[in-house]
Design an enzyme around this catalytic site. Sequence first.
Site: not given
Length: 256
Positions: A181-183, A187
């Site tokens: 989702g927020d790659p 992260n």
Amino acid sequence: MSRVLAAAPSDPVVVPERVRRLAGDDDVTPVWRNELGGLTFRLTPPGAATPVGIAGGDRYVKWVPSGTPELDLDAEAERLAWAVRYTPVPRVLDRGTDDAGAWLLTAGIPGASAVDPRWLAHPETAARAIGAGLRAMHDTLPVGDCPFSWGVADRVARLSPDARARVGDVPDVDRLVVCHGDPCAPNTLLDDGGRWTAHVDLDALGVADRWADLAVASYSLEWNYGDGYEPAFFDAYGIAPDAERIAFYRHLWDLG
């Protein structure tokens, strides 16, 4: 979300009272500030010899000021609690709110961010680790058991009317997976050998076409490392770039 998602604070940071209470006798170090005002603090036991960037022996507190609905720490806590059963992600220790803000306390997890200075100096290694880490996540997390969605319809519903009108045609689904989702590059965590160890910042985790992750993760390589590292990323993931899906999901990301 914009392309510059977060950075280490470069100016003095006032430590919120709640963070001080959670820290107890631990040393408190601000390590991350995002563009919406959220802060992440590292809590290190006094005298601990954990190397900078290695999170295994510490705790971390995310804190957001009151009135910042875009940063939903409850959503992240729920997703971490689900995902930790299947893949390396931080373990939730505490969460809550008070008049000043909201917090999420997690246990440290071994590894250094893919944008740690060491990996900024070795961008191809980092790009490969990010690709391999996403492939492992996509292959491991069970779609059928995931209660969260990051699908196009859900994302479009959160856009402004003007942005919705500019989404365009949605490509057919290639393969449904549980997406990060927020790659973006920061992260993924790496070990000393340059292998991925874990993922962090999972507040948007949910079921979607894998290209929702692949398009944005490869997009972020340019922001963090410069041009030329997408081939290493896609090779490590084990897939050829899909220009149509990449273009759509990057456009959707930019609209958000």
